[in-house]
Design an enzyme around this catalytic site. Structure first.
Site, short mmCIF file in Angstrom:
data_model
loop_
_atom_site.label_atom_id
_atom_site.label_comp_id
_atom_site.label_asym_id
_atom_site.label_seq_id
_atom_site.Cartn_x
_atom_site.Cartn_y
_atom_site.Cartn_z
N THR A 27 31.37 45.56 46.76
CA THR A 27 30.74 46.54 47.65
C THR A 27 31.28 47.91 47.27
OG1 THR A 27 32.51 46.44 49.30
CG2 THR A 27 30.69 44.90 49.58
N ALA A 58 36.53 45.36 48.19
CA ALA A 58 36.32 46.38 49.23
C ALA A 58 36.91 47.70 48.73
CB ALA A 58 37.02 45.95 50.51
N ILE A 84 40.93 45.36 45.98
CA ILE A 84 40.72 46.71 46.50
C ILE A 84 40.24 47.65 45.40
CG2 ILE A 84 41.78 48.66 47.70
CD1 ILE A 84 41.64 46.04 49.35
N LYS A 85 39.07 48.23 45.65
CA LYS A 85 38.51 49.18 44.70
C LYS A 85 39.10 50.58 44.95
CE LYS A 85 34.13 48.70 43.52
NZ LYS A 85 32.65 48.52 43.63
N VAL A 86 39.67 51.13 43.89
CA VAL A 86 40.24 52.47 43.96
C VAL A 86 39.54 53.31 42.90
CG1 VAL A 86 42.34 53.86 43.67
CG2 VAL A 86 42.50 51.56 44.65
#
Ligand code: G3P
Length: 223
Positions: A27, A58, A84-86
């Site tokens: 997402t 996310a 975790i998307k950074v």
């Protein structure tokens, strides 16, 4: 190769996960907006449960620094299967590599997103990213060759034995999916509409109908 669904729509996730082909769901804030999500945290928790043991990706919305790190840590608490998307950079061009490094050191599966170049993917890998999301379509938008970037990064990862995985993102059609797979992406993330197109073929439908008609004709003869 891993196949992710690029969607926050639970109905699509249930459908495609039920087909037994998904390794996870990705997402981003634009996908959440497109899919009408009003409570991102609740949606992440629910998608993570739905897709387990697959991975839910996310994305943080804090731009940088301690705020980004604490948001990422809180999101990663939503489940063992949450990556975790950074983003690679802030909108001002400041790298978020230190934040990624800190998170990776804390055991968070970091997915560096908005990677559009070989150099970005290499630096994110050095910072400890578990995944690098290379946006094939957006590289193409700027006159580049997104598949070539994926191929070069894959060669570099393999040469040095890094375990970071490339996620090919920003895929706008079945042709892009094929280019990404062919270029050696470890994972592709595909929106539901494109996954439907990959599965469908007019002549397959016609062929199946032909078989059903033949079966009916055989049954009619036997009756
Ligand atoms: O997977 C990333 C995707 O959501 C962005 O795609 O088509 O807006 O570049 P696009």
């Amino acid at each position: 190769m891993k196949l992710f669904l690029d969607s926050a729509d639970e109905n699509h996730v249930k459908f495609w996960s039920g087909q037994g082909i998904l390794d996870g769901v990705t997402t981003n804030p634009s996908v959440l907006l497109r899919d009408g999500v009003t409570d991102p945290t609740a949606t992440f928790a629910s998608l993570a449960r739905l897709i387990a043991p697959g991975v839910l990706h996310a994305e943080v919305t804090a731009e940088s620094g301690a705020a980004l790190v604490s948001e990422a840590l809180a999101l990663s608490e939503l489940g063992d299967n949450v990556a975790i998307k950074v983003p690679m950079l802030t909108p001002q061009g400041v790298p978020c590599l230190a934040e990624m490094h800190e998170l990776a050191g804390a055991g968070v599966q970091v997915n560096t997103t908005a990677c559009l170049s070989y150099g970005q993917a290499a630096l994110a890998t050095k910072a400890g990213a578990r995944y690098v999301s290379i946006m094939l379509g957006r590289v193409d938008d700027e006159g580049g060759d997104g598949a070539a970037v994926i191929e070069e990064v894959r060669r570099w990862l393999d040469r040095w034995g890094y375990r970071t995985e490339i996620i090919a993102a920003s895929l706008r059609g079945p042709g892009d999916v094929r280019r990404a797979m062919d270029a050696g992406a470890h994972c592709v993330t595909v929106p539901p509409a494109i996954l439907s197109k990959l599965a469908d073929h007019k002549y397959t439908r016609h062929t199946v109908q032909e078989f059903l008609d033949a079966a009916d004709a055989t049954a009619a003869k036997a009756a």
